[in-house]
Structures are given as C-alpha cells and as structure tokens.
Design a protein around this motif. Structure first.
Motif, PDB file in Angstrom:
ATOM      1  N   ASP A  56      46.266  35.585  23.308  1.00 31.52           N
ATOM      2  CA  ASP A  56      44.960  34.980  23.054  1.00 31.52           C
ATOM      3  C   ASP A  56      44.241  34.705  24.372  1.00 31.52           C
ATOM      4  OD1 ASP A  56      45.096  34.701  20.172  1.00 31.52           O
ATOM      5  OD2 ASP A  56      46.601  33.151  20.525  1.00 31.52           O
ATOM      6  N   VAL A  57      42.936  34.974  24.386  1.00 32.42           N
ATOM      7  CA  VAL A  57      42.087  34.609  25.522  1.00 32.42           C
ATOM      8  C   VAL A  57      40.923  33.792  24.979  1.00 32.42           C
ATOM      9  CG1 VAL A  57      40.821  35.402  27.540  1.00 32.42           C
ATOM     10  CG2 VAL A  57      42.666  36.819  26.598  1.00 32.42           C
ATOM     11  N   PRO A  58      40.897  32.491  25.235  1.00 30.05           N
ATOM     12  CA  PRO A  58      39.798  31.661  24.727  1.00 30.05           C
ATOM     13  C   PRO A  58      38.454  32.058  25.330  1.00 30.05           C
ATOM     14  CG  PRO A  58      41.673  30.309  25.411  1.00 30.05           C
ATOM     15  CD  PRO A  58      41.931  31.696  25.910  1.00 30.05           C
ATOM     16  N   THR A  59      37.411  31.764  24.622  1.00 27.20           N
ATOM     17  CA  THR A  59      36.065  32.050  25.088  1.00 27.20           C
ATOM     18  C   THR A  59      35.812  31.400  26.445  1.00 27.20           C
ATOM     19  OG1 THR A  59      35.243  32.185  22.818  1.00 27.20           O
ATOM     20  CG2 THR A  59      33.612  31.804  24.558  1.00 27.20           C
ATOM     21  N   GLY A  60      35.265  32.173  27.371  1.00 32.78           N
ATOM     22  CA  GLY A  60      34.902  31.650  28.676  1.00 32.78           C
ATOM     23  C   GLY A  60      36.018  31.609  29.689  1.00 32.78           C
ATOM     24  N   GLN A  61      37.215  32.105  29.325  1.00 33.41           N
ATOM     25  CA  GLN A  61      38.319  32.107  30.272  1.00 33.41           C
ATOM     26  C   GLN A  61      38.558  33.498  30.844  1.00 33.41           C
ATOM     27  OE1 GLN A  61      42.005  30.236  29.548  1.00 33.41           O
ATOM     28  NE2 GLN A  61      41.102  28.231  29.217  1.00 33.41           N
ATOM     29  N   ILE A  62      39.215  33.520  32.009  1.00 27.16           N
ATOM     30  CA  ILE A  62      39.647  34.770  32.627  1.00 27.16           C
ATOM     31  C   ILE A  62      41.162  34.823  32.528  1.00 27.16           C
ATOM     32  CG2 ILE A  62      39.747  36.159  34.726  1.00 27.16           C
ATOM     33  CD1 ILE A  62      37.180  34.859  35.649  1.00 27.16           C
ATOM     34  N   ALA A  63      41.659  35.814  31.805  1.00 28.21           N
ATOM     35  CA  ALA A  63      43.101  35.990  31.645  1.00 28.21           C
ATOM     36  C   ALA A  63      43.534  37.220  32.431  1.00 28.21           C
ATOM     37  CB  ALA A  63      43.470  36.164  30.175  1.00 28.21           C
ATOM     38  N   ALA A  64      44.465  37.044  33.350  1.00 24.04           N
ATOM     39  CA  ALA A  64      45.005  38.165  34.114  1.00 24.04           C
ATOM     40  C   ALA A  64      46.254  38.684  33.404  1.00 24.04           C
ATOM     41  CB  ALA A  64      45.357  37.735  35.535  1.00 24.04           C
ATOM     42  N   VAL A  65      46.396  40.005  33.393  1.00 26.57           N
ATOM     43  CA  VAL A  65      47.595  40.651  32.867  1.00 26.57           C
ATOM     44  C   VAL A  65      48.228  41.423  34.017  1.00 26.57           C
ATOM     45  CG1 VAL A  65      48.538  42.289  31.202  1.00 26.57           C
ATOM     46  CG2 VAL A  65      46.596  40.836  30.564  1.00 26.57           C
ATOM     47  N   VAL A  66      49.489  41.092  34.334  1.00 27.61           N
ATOM     48  CA  VAL A  66      50.170  41.718  35.456  1.00 27.61           C
ATOM     49  C   VAL A  66      51.443  42.393  34.957  1.00 27.61           C
ATOM     50  CG1 VAL A  66      49.285  39.989  37.064  1.00 27.61           C
ATOM     51  CG2 VAL A  66      51.536  39.660  36.032  1.00 27.61           C
ATOM     52  N   GLY A  67      52.004  43.222  35.816  1.00 29.98           N
ATOM     53  CA  GLY A  67      53.239  43.922  35.492  1.00 29.98           C
ATOM     54  C   GLY A  67      53.351  45.174  36.335  1.00 29.98           C
ATOM     55  N   PRO A  68      54.547  45.719  36.476  1.00 29.20           N
ATOM     56  CA  PRO A  68      54.727  46.911  37.297  1.00 29.20           C
ATOM     57  C   PRO A  68      54.117  48.144  36.642  1.00 29.20           C
ATOM     58  CG  PRO A  68      56.753  46.391  36.143  1.00 29.20           C
ATOM     59  CD  PRO A  68      55.802  45.256  35.874  1.00 29.20           C
ATOM     60  N   SER A  69      54.030  49.233  37.385  1.00 29.49           N
ATOM     61  CA  SER A  69      53.521  50.492  36.831  1.00 29.49           C
ATOM     62  C   SER A  69      54.357  50.886  35.622  1.00 29.49           C
ATOM     63  CB  SER A  69      53.583  51.596  37.887  1.00 29.49           C
ATOM     64  OG  SER A  69      52.724  51.307  38.960  1.00 29.49           O
ATOM     65  N   GLY A  70      53.669  51.315  34.563  1.00 26.39           N
ATOM     66  CA  GLY A  70      54.369  51.737  33.359  1.00 26.39           C
ATOM     67  C   GLY A  70      54.635  50.611  32.378  1.00 26.39           C
TER      68      GLY A  70
ATOM     69  N   LEU B 163      27.119  33.829  32.065  1.00 26.32           N
ATOM     70  CA  LEU B 163      26.911  34.564  30.819  1.00 26.32           C
ATOM     71  C   LEU B 163      27.901  34.191  29.727  1.00 26.32           C
ATOM     72  CD1 LEU B 163      26.315  38.103  32.400  1.00 26.32           C
ATOM     73  CD2 LEU B 163      24.610  36.367  31.788  1.00 26.32           C
ATOM     74  N   ASP B 164      28.774  33.207  29.996  1.00 29.80           N
ATOM     75  CA  ASP B 164      29.784  32.754  29.025  1.00 29.80           C
ATOM     76  C   ASP B 164      30.658  33.922  28.560  1.00 29.80           C
ATOM     77  OD1 ASP B 164      31.101  30.769  27.628  1.00 29.80           O
ATOM     78  OD2 ASP B 164      29.874  31.008  25.833  1.00 29.80           O
ATOM     79  N   LEU B 165      31.134  34.703  29.514  1.00 30.32           N
ATOM     80  CA  LEU B 165      31.961  35.856  29.213  1.00 30.32           C
ATOM     81  C   LEU B 165      33.420  35.453  29.035  1.00 30.32           C
ATOM     82  CD1 LEU B 165      30.622  38.363  31.904  1.00 30.32           C
ATOM     83  CD2 LEU B 165      30.158  38.457  29.445  1.00 30.32           C
ATOM     84  N   THR B 166      34.130  36.209  28.234  1.00 28.36           N
ATOM     85  CA  THR B 166      35.580  36.142  28.158  1.00 28.36           C
ATOM     86  C   THR B 166      36.099  37.374  28.888  1.00 28.36           C
ATOM     87  OG1 THR B 166      35.458  35.053  26.013  1.00 28.36           O
ATOM     88  CG2 THR B 166      37.573  36.041  26.619  1.00 28.36           C
ATOM     89  N   VAL B 167      37.023  37.190  29.839  1.00 27.92           N
ATOM     90  CA  VAL B 167      37.405  38.275  30.742  1.00 27.92           C
ATOM     91  C   VAL B 167      38.905  38.528  30.666  1.00 27.92           C
ATOM     92  CG1 VAL B 167      37.368  39.129  33.130  1.00 27.92           C
ATOM     93  CG2 VAL B 167      35.522  37.632  32.300  1.00 27.92           C
ATOM     94  N   VAL B 168      39.282  39.797  30.540  1.00 24.79           N
ATOM     95  CA  VAL B 168      40.671  40.225  30.706  1.00 24.79           C
ATOM     96  C   VAL B 168      40.739  41.009  32.006  1.00 24.79           C
ATOM     97  CG1 VAL B 168      42.583  41.577  29.789  1.00 24.79           C
ATOM     98  CG2 VAL B 168      41.103  40.301  28.238  1.00 24.79           C
ATOM     99  N   PHE B 169      41.513  40.513  32.946  1.00 22.58           N
ATOM    100  CA  PHE B 169      41.577  41.065  34.304  1.00 22.58           C
ATOM    101  C   PHE B 169      42.955  41.678  34.500  1.00 22.58           C
ATOM    102  CE2 PHE B 169      41.437  41.302  38.832  1.00 22.58           C
ATOM    103  CZ  PHE B 169      40.093  41.285  39.190  1.00 22.58           C
ATOM    104  N   ILE B 170      43.032  42.986  34.452  1.00 23.18           N
ATOM    105  CA  ILE B 170      44.308  43.687  34.579  1.00 23.18           C
ATOM    106  C   ILE B 170      44.489  44.120  36.029  1.00 23.18           C
ATOM    107  CG2 ILE B 170      45.551  45.787  33.929  1.00 23.18           C
ATOM    108  CD1 ILE B 170      44.261  45.479  31.156  1.00 23.18           C
ATOM    109  N   THR B 171      45.606  43.737  36.620  1.00 19.84           N
ATOM    110  CA  THR B 171      45.807  44.013  38.039  1.00 19.84           C
ATOM    111  C   THR B 171      47.285  43.976  38.390  1.00 19.84           C
ATOM    112  OG1 THR B 171      45.182  43.285  40.278  1.00 19.84           O
ATOM    113  CG2 THR B 171      45.595  41.568  38.656  1.00 19.84           C
ATOM    114  N   HIS B 172      47.625  44.580  39.527  1.00 21.99           N
ATOM    115  CA  HIS B 172      48.980  44.435  40.077  1.00 21.99           C
ATOM    116  C   HIS B 172      48.934  43.615  41.367  1.00 21.99           C
ATOM    117  CE1 HIS B 172      47.356  47.882  42.338  1.00 21.99           C
ATOM    118  NE2 HIS B 172      48.148  47.476  43.311  1.00 21.99           N
ATOM    119  N   GLU B 173      47.750  43.098  41.720  1.00 17.77           N
ATOM    120  CA  GLU B 173      47.564  42.383  42.979  1.00 17.77           C
ATOM    121  C   GLU B 173      47.678  40.880  42.737  1.00 17.77           C
ATOM    122  OE1 GLU B 173      43.669  43.866  43.748  1.00 17.77           O
ATOM    123  OE2 GLU B 173      44.386  45.596  44.877  1.00 17.77           O
ATOM    124  N   MET B 174      48.807  40.298  43.146  1.00 20.65           N
ATOM    125  CA  MET B 174      49.062  38.896  42.841  1.00 20.65           C
ATOM    126  C   MET B 174      48.108  37.954  43.582  1.00 20.65           C
ATOM    127  SD  MET B 174      51.294  39.525  40.691  1.00 20.65           S
ATOM    128  CE  MET B 174      52.491  38.307  40.176  1.00 20.65           C
TER     129      MET B 174
END
Length: 347
Positions: A27-41, A190-201
């Motif tokens: 779940d990503v609540p409205t207005g939050q930035i959720a990062a998703v991390v993990g190794p390649s693959g 803009l009251d965005l909900t953001v999913v930020f996918i990255t491998h950069e801690m």
C-alpha cells in the motif's frame, strides 16, 4: 492511493513458468513517496509495469484511488492509465523532438488543441525549471535537464500517481539530489502519490517516506524510512544507514562501531558517554544525516576501557547501539553489494 493485493506475475506455462512477482501486498497512501529496492532480478521493474498495467497481472488486484484496474477492459484501462505518469531511466526522450515537443506528446495523442497544449507545456516547463529550454533538443540538455523534461512529460495529463523507475540511475550525486528534490516538491504541490523504484540506497534516504524490499518477487520487509533507520535488527535498515570511511583506532582504546537506534539521540551524546564512563572517548569517524527531522547514521569510537558491558549501557542510555571491535562498511556507493549482503543476512 495505491493498493496491491496478492499481486502475481508469471511468465510462461507449465514446467517453463517463471513467477516474477509472488502474491505481493503493498500500500502507498495518498501523498507519500514509497521506495522499492532490491537487487537486479528481484522484480522491481515488473512491479512498476504491473502498477501501470503495461503488464497485466496473472493474479491479484491493482487498486488506484479506489478503482481496481486489473480487471478493466482495454478502453477503460487506457483512460485509467492517464492517471498514472511514468518517469523512465535516462528520460527516454525522442531525439528529433524539442523539450516542449516531448512534453506535448501525450497531449498530441489525446487530440488536445494546440493552444491548450502550448499552455500546459509552458506551465510544466516552468514547474521543472526549464522555461528557457523549450526549444532545445535532447542532445543539447544535460542528463539532469533531460530527466526534468521526462518528469514534465509524465505530468502532462495531470496524473495522481507518479512511477519513477530508476529515474536517477546514472546521474551524478548533485544532479540526483536536484531531481529528487523536484519530485518531492511536485509531490507536495500536486498531491501526488509516488512509487520510486531504485537500487541507490543514498537516493532512498533523500526521497522516501516508506521503503519496501523485494526479494525473488516477494516483499520481505517494509516500513517507514525513519523506523527502519532506527531499527538496529532490520537488515533493510542497516543497508540504508549512511556509511563512509572511518579512521583507525587511537592507541590504548578499544574500537566501537555505533549506530543510531532512537529518534531522540541527543546532539551531545559523545560528551554524555564520556562523562558516564569517566574515560576518554575519541570520535574516529561518523556518517550522520538528518532524515525527516531525525538524526540517523553511525559512528566509530575509540573508547578507553575494555568494560564492554558499561560501554554498551552508556550508549543505550543515549539511544545508541554499539558493537566492539566491529569493522564498519567503508563504501556505500555499491547498492547491489549491500543488498546482496542483506539477502545473505536473512537467508
């Protein structure tokens, strides 16, 4: 708001089937930035493609602002996708179009009038700080400027959701901070909900409110950024800690590696520990940052006593956790290596 329930994505059939995402709840609540991390693959990019339904899930649901997108017919799905903007790695701009023309692409496809499109493009260029670059082609822009154009294009249709899939990969640290700062500002404005996918801690600490870690298609750990940074027992929290090279020990002291395990570590904690122990305490190095108003990080100390029990107790009274004779990680720019170590920790 984004809500994923039992989201599963499998490629192939029978014995050749490969499950890339395995019953994910997220779940990503409205207005939050959720990062998703993990190794390649781990399945990060597939997750992004399932959220915007460029890939149909094999099972489960993708609910965006209360609407389940996973079962929509194609025409309604196309309409729903307009509420989701995506920023790709390396901006993915068309080389034969100017910055303004790249931003206008989604508007052109929808048949927006030239007058309305020009006004929207001008507004977006102003928002991303590139009003003077409207007529520039991608080759005339820096990497950070090109990514800003990509962000503006993702916002052209006024989405409520923004997916950033490795959006800062390949950018230098200063440009990364600038792009992340822009995304956070746009989220607020803009009251965005953001999913930020990255491998950069390091980028996660700059960008995220919450963090989730993917491991072989499963979310194995998630939580608020501040909670993870102060959770000494959390493998993900340890990998998120800022770490840099520390000096060697002072003569006659024992080396301690110390981490912040509380949201209320006093600023004068070294003086307090010194007074508490009644011995010399030398700061050999520290990597401390303020994240969402909370100090977090680590330090290496040279402590003039070998009474480990007393030292641990003195540190704990200041909201710190310490390990004697520990060797801190001296580099933090290889997130793949750090995450690989995290996976080994919990295997």
């Amino acid at each position: 708001m984004i809500s994923l329930r039992h989201l599963t994505k499998t490629y192939g059939r029978g014995d050749a089937a490969v499950t890339v995402l395995d019953s994910i709840d997220f779940d990503v609540p409205t207005g939050q930035i959720a990062a998703v991390v993990g190794p390649s693959g781990a399945g990060k990019s597939t997750l992004a493609q399932c959220i915007n339904l460029l890939e149909r899930p094999t099972a489960g649901s993708v609910v965006v602002n209360g609407e389940d997108l996973s079962g929509l017919p194609e025409k309604r799905l196309r309409d729903a996708r307009r509420r989701i903007g995506t920023v790709f790695q390396s901006s993915s701009l068309l080389g034969r179009r100017t910055a303004a023309e790249n931003i206008a692409l989604p508007l052109d496809f929808l048949g927006v009038t030239p007058r309305e499109a020009d006004a929207r493009v001008g507004e977006l260029l102003e928002r991303v700080g590139l009003a003077d670059k409207a007529g520039h082609y991608p080759f005339q822009l820096s990497g950070g400027q090109a990514q800003r154009v990509g962000i503006a294009r993702a916002l052209a249709l006024r989405p409520s959701i923004l997916l950033a899939d490795e959006a800062t990969s390949g950018l230098d640290p200063e440009t990364t901070r600038s792009v992340v700062g822009l995304i956070r500002q746009l989220r607020d404005d803009l009251d965005l909900t953001v999913v930020f996918i990255t491998h950069e801690m390091d980028t996660v600490r700059l960008a995220a409110d919450t963090v989730a870690r993917l491991d072989h298609g499963r979310i194995v750990e998630q939580g608020s950024l501040v909670d993870l940074l102060t959770a000494h027992e959390s493998p993900l929290g340890r990998s998120l800690q800022p770490r840099r090279g520390h000096a060697g020990p002072e003569a006659g002291t024992r080396t301690w590696f110390v981490t912040y395990d509380s949201t209320a570590v006093p600023g004068d904690w070294i003086q307090r520990v010194t007074t508490d122990l009644g011995v010399a305490v030398h700061l050999l190095g520290a990597s401390v940052e303020t994240v969402h108003g909370v100090n977090t990080g680590s330090a290496t100390l040279g402590v003039g006593t070998d009474d480990d029990t007393r030292v641990a107790a003195a540190l704990a009274r200041c909201g710190l956790s310490g390990t004697p004779d520990a060797v801190p990680i001296t580099r933090h720019d290889d997130a793949e290596r750090v995450l690989a170590g995290v996976l080994e920790d919990v295997a």
